[in-house]
Design an enzyme around this catalytic site. Structure first.
Site, mmCIF file in Angstrom:
data_model
loop_
_atom_site.group_PDB
_atom_site.id
_atom_site.type_symbol
_atom_site.label_atom_id
_atom_site.label_comp_id
_atom_site.label_asym_id
_atom_site.label_seq_id
_atom_site.Cartn_x
_atom_site.Cartn_y
_atom_site.Cartn_z
ATOM 1 N N GLU A 175 6.143 45.794 53.716
ATOM 2 C CA GLU A 175 5.792 46.455 54.972
ATOM 3 C C GLU A 175 6.327 45.678 56.183
ATOM 4 O OE1 GLU A 175 1.610 47.412 54.700
ATOM 5 O OE2 GLU A 175 1.898 48.182 52.677
ATOM 6 N N HIS A 377 -9.665 57.988 45.452
ATOM 7 C CA HIS A 377 -9.138 56.762 46.052
ATOM 8 C C HIS A 377 -9.676 55.533 45.348
ATOM 9 C CE1 HIS A 377 -8.661 53.799 49.563
ATOM 10 N NE2 HIS A 377 -7.469 54.048 49.072
ATOM 11 N N HIS A 378 -8.775 54.688 44.894
ATOM 12 C CA HIS A 378 -9.118 53.404 44.294
ATOM 13 C C HIS A 378 -8.486 52.296 45.123
ATOM 14 C CE1 HIS A 378 -9.431 55.281 39.968
ATOM 15 N NE2 HIS A 378 -10.514 55.504 40.688
ATOM 16 N N GLU A 379 -9.182 51.766 46.086
ATOM 17 C CA GLU A 379 -8.695 50.555 46.760
ATOM 18 C C GLU A 379 -9.182 49.373 45.928
ATOM 19 O OE1 GLU A 379 -6.695 49.628 49.570
ATOM 20 O OE2 GLU A 379 -7.016 47.788 48.420
ATOM 21 N N HIS A 447 -0.415 52.916 47.117
ATOM 22 C CA HIS A 447 -0.131 52.147 48.331
ATOM 23 C C HIS A 447 -0.088 50.673 47.962
ATOM 24 C CE1 HIS A 447 -0.378 54.947 51.917
ATOM 25 N NE2 HIS A 447 -0.225 55.694 50.836
ATOM 26 N N GLU A 448 0.672 49.908 48.741
ATOM 27 C CA GLU A 448 0.986 48.517 48.369
ATOM 28 C C GLU A 448 1.504 48.505 46.920
ATOM 29 O OE1 GLU A 448 -1.270 49.290 51.410
ATOM 30 O OE2 GLU A 448 -2.528 49.054 49.649
ATOM 31 N N GLU A 466 3.735 54.252 48.670
ATOM 32 C CA GLU A 466 4.049 53.707 49.991
ATOM 33 C C GLU A 466 5.213 52.724 49.781
ATOM 34 O OE1 GLU A 466 1.209 50.952 51.544
ATOM 35 O OE2 GLU A 466 1.131 51.925 53.479
ATOM 36 N N GLU A 472 0.558 54.525 59.338
ATOM 37 C CA GLU A 472 -0.646 53.761 59.677
ATOM 38 C C GLU A 472 -0.357 52.599 60.638
ATOM 39 O OE1 GLU A 472 -1.616 52.843 55.610
ATOM 40 O OE2 GLU A 472 -1.006 50.766 55.834
HETATM 41 C C1 NOJ Z 1 -3.748 50.481 53.042
HETATM 42 C C2 NOJ Z 1 -3.188 51.835 52.773
HETATM 43 O O1 NOJ Z 1 -1.822 51.877 53.109
HETATM 44 C C3 NOJ Z 1 -3.972 52.842 53.585
HETATM 45 O O2 NOJ Z 1 -3.406 54.119 53.444
HETATM 46 C C4 NOJ Z 1 -5.415 52.801 53.172
HETATM 47 O O3 NOJ Z 1 -6.144 53.652 54.020
HETATM 48 C C5 NOJ Z 1 -5.983 51.383 53.291
HETATM 49 N N1 NOJ Z 1 -5.148 50.446 52.637
HETATM 50 C C6 NOJ Z 1 -7.386 51.287 52.682
HETATM 51 O O4 NOJ Z 1 -7.322 51.473 51.309
HETATM 52 CA CA CA Z 2 -0.255 49.912 53.422
#
Ligand code: NOJ
Ligand code: CA
Length: 672
Positions: A175, A377-379, A447-448, A466, A472
């Site tokens: 990024e 969503h899995h963060e 993402h990431e 991503e 963002e």
């Molecule tokens: C980074 C991601 O790019 C974003 O889309 C997401 O909302 C946040 N992390 C939280 O998970």
């Molecule tokens: Ca990101």
């Protein structure tokens, strides 16, 4: 010195000598068109290759080979045991993509190599030469466990090529804003690394089919020598596993103009065919979500009075999605774990337990009733152990609830505290999740992520990712967000790997209500629309808050623009300046054009000769109005309808930081 070669920006003369001095251990492999040639030889035991485009060298004599953990050097002391040539000319169909049909034409050379110490094959090098570039890879024959400590692959530049790059081995993964510089200014960089020679030839170094291996960064060794720099494990080794094994393909896309890069298919062609037989459940789509509100500070991921993922709010989004023809609603911050210190520490995340104010069962029932699926969503907060412990349960849970796609996230500088996002450990983790998701008929948006290397061909449920600075950054980045030229560089760099979940379509360009005086969207409104066509994603988001779309005339374009394509054409291409893409929708007759510019306004002309001859069309045009400017008058948009046909030339008047979006549909009624 490590090498026998003298390679300081080789002259064209030396290359002519190489290509004529064919010995028993020297080979030339031409592309089917004859425009690209790879010259491969074993000289004094060193495997070496160089590349020519239309007879002129673009990659000078470059070393190849691997160094193994037991000290074996597979980059010198080698001889050819066996050589085999092959040619392929076929086409295959993508279940979804920028184009339906992909032509796969190449000539191949496979060299089995023995070493000073072994008369058996110790290394196989395979080259495939396509009309749009070259790929080569290593194969280690069956000999038990292996460790790779170094990959000696080089890419030797013939002069100081103009380059577009982002740095490798930094905390924010991929990024970064791109830097344009001479190649001599490169440090350690990620791929795709895109370059232009002084003759106007474009090339991009990347890799394809990154599987059970470390990803490749490129290290500038000086004198135009870029060397493969494998991202290590935390113990310093690069790749480990069991033979027999193949490395990813090291790829060099080549084109006589920048536009050629945009429709190149070499990365896809160097991946394995789909492992999923029945792909009917994998469907491109368009979505909205409880997401941008968090990034601008209107909502929170965690609990409290700003919590975005409430039952009532989600139902409002489902209603909005159903009213306007979207497929899915993404909800972030729905599960337990967000109230803790999750950034780079995901140990508290629970993937099957919602916040008490988020009634998952009721929401999925409500969504199903309205024909809208949830995007889960899995963060992970980069805590891989915590996630993998719950992986089965998490995907079983979502499948039971009718969730069709899951967005994953890996926020943090290292995963499990010590591992790079790009090393073999994470390459394997990302793949494990895609395979697990496939078992449950779920598509994945990462993402990431690990960089895109065409795995979508093999795992078509790997629908989007991503892996670059997305929208963002405009919401919160301390540097004020993405500059106007960012999206004019992405198509030639990051996008060469595959789809990007950039999340375009912000209409409230200043989001003043969120109180972020230093952040805004650095484009005009029309450019936000054009990005739907330029930045390809089979899962395309309308990222803004529903209230900013309701009743807005420009929203019509977002409602119409599909996310799956029959055909893609690059009409204008100048890296970092402007891009125009035309795409024909899959399963329909409409064409869509997106044209964007950097901070400079300009007028471009697009021939519509791709339309059916003898057919009348209507063009719905969303253009920057005269006087528009991303800085001070970004909302000035001119929406109009014109009659066009295949002989029309469309004038694209792009404001500074602007763009234009066009939908062209066959005229249905008699002339007005
Ligand atoms: C980074 C991601 O790019 C974003 O889309 C997401 O909302 C946040 N992390 C939280 O998970
Ligand atoms: Ca990101």
């Amino acid at each position: 010195m490590r090498t026998v070669l003298s390679r300081c920006f080789l002259s064209a003369l030396s290359v002519v000598l190489i290509s004529t001095a064919v010995t028993a251990q020297s080979y030339i492999v031409n592309s089917p068109s004859g425009e690209i040639s790879a010259v491969i030889e074993l000289r004094d035991g060193y495997p070496i290759y160089s590349l020519l485009f239309r007879g002129t060298a673009i990659i000078g004599e470059s070393r190849m080979g691997l160094v193994m953990g037991d000290g074996t050097d597979l980059s010198s002391g080698l001889t050819v045991l066996k050589d085999a040539k092959a040619s392929v000319d076929r086409a295959w169909t993508q279940p979804w993509g920028e184009m339906r049909e992909v032509k796969e034409r190449y000539n191949e050379l496979r060299l089995e190599l023995a070493s000073n110490t072994s008369s058996e094959t110790v290394l196989v090098i395979t080259f495939r030469v396509f009309d749009d570039g070259v790929g080569f890879r290593y194969e280690l024959p069956d000999s038990g466990d292996f460790i790779v400590t170094d990959d000696r692959s080089e890419f030797v530049l013939m002069s100081d090529y103009r380059s577009w790059w982002i740095p490798a081995f930094e905390n924010n993964r991929y990024e970064y804003l791109y830097t344009e510089s001479s190649a001599s200014d490169l440090r350690s960089v990620h791929t795709p690394l895109t370059m232009e020679t002084p003759d106007g030839v474009f090339l991009s170094i990347h890799e394809a089919a990154l599987t059970d291996w470390a990803s490749m960064a490129l290290l500038n060794m000086g004198n135009g020598i870029l060397e493969c720099d494998l991202v290590p494990w935390s113990d310093g080794t690069k790749v480990r596993g069991e033979t027999p094994v193949v490395s990813p393909w090291r790829t060099i896309s080549v084109s006589g103009d920048a536009a050629g890069l945009l429709t190149s298919t070499i990365i896809l062609n160097l991946n394995e065919p789909s492992k999923i037989e029945d792909t009917s459940w994998i469907r491109p789509g368009r979505y909205v979500g409880i997401w941008w509100g968090m990034h601008i500070g209107k909502y929170s991921w965690g609990s409290g009075n700003k919590h975005g993922a409430t039952t009532a709010n989600t139902k409002m989004y489902i209603d909005f999605a159903a009213r306007h023809g979207f497929d899915g609603v993404l909800v972030e911050g729905w599960n337990l774990g967000w109230d803790d210190n999750w950034f780079a520490n995901g140990s508290f995340f629970q993937f099957t337990i919602p916040h008490p104010d988020f009634d998952m069962e009721e929401i999925s029932r409500y969504g199903a009733e309205k024909g809208i699926y949830l995007i889960g969503h899995h963060e992970t907060g980069a805590d891989i152990d915590n996630y993998e412990r719950q992986l089965d349960a998490a995907f079983e849970y979502y499948e039971r609830l009718g969730v069709k796609a899951v967005k994953t996230g890996y926020v943090g500088h290292r995963t499990n505290e010590f591992e790079w996002h790009h090393g073999q450990y994470m390459v394997n983790h990302y793949r494990k999740v895609v395979e697990k998701a496939a078992e449950h008929h779920i598509m994945i948006i990462v993402h990431e992520p690990i960089k895109a290397t065409g795995i979508r061909r093999t795992w078509p449920n790997m629908i989007a990712r991503e892996g670059a600075r997305g929208q963002e950054y405009n919401a919160w980045s301390g540097d004020g967000g993405n500059l106007p030229d960012h999206t004019t560089i992405l198509p030639f760099t990051r996008m060469l790997g595959g789809p990007f979940d950039f999340t375009p379509g912000i209409f409230d360009l200043y989001f003043n209500e969120a109180g972020r005086p230093n952040n805004r969207i650095n484009t005009t409104l029309a450019k936000q629309l054009a990005l739907y066509v330029v930045i390809y994603s089979p899962m395309q988001m309308a990222a803004d808050l529903p209230k900013n779309y309701e009743g807005h005339p420009a929203f019509e374009f977002i409602k119409e623009v599909p996310s799956d394509w029959e055909e893609t054409l690059a009409l204008h291409a100048a890296i970092g300046d402007y891009v125009t893409i035309a795409r024909k929708e899959r399963g329909g007759e409409d064409w869509f054009i997106g044209s964007i510019t950097d901070e400079d306004g300009r007028t471009l002309e697009a021939s519509l000769s791709f339309l059916d001859e003898g057919r009348e069309y209507e063009a719905y045009i969303y253009a920057d109005a005269p006087g528009a400017d991303w800085k001070s008058r970004p909302y000035m948009i001119d929406i109009r309808k014109e009659k066009v046909d295949y002989s029309s030339i469309l004038k694209l008047e792009l404001a500074p930081g602007g763009g234009q979006a066009v939908r062209i549909t066959p005229a249905t009624s008699s002339p007005e």
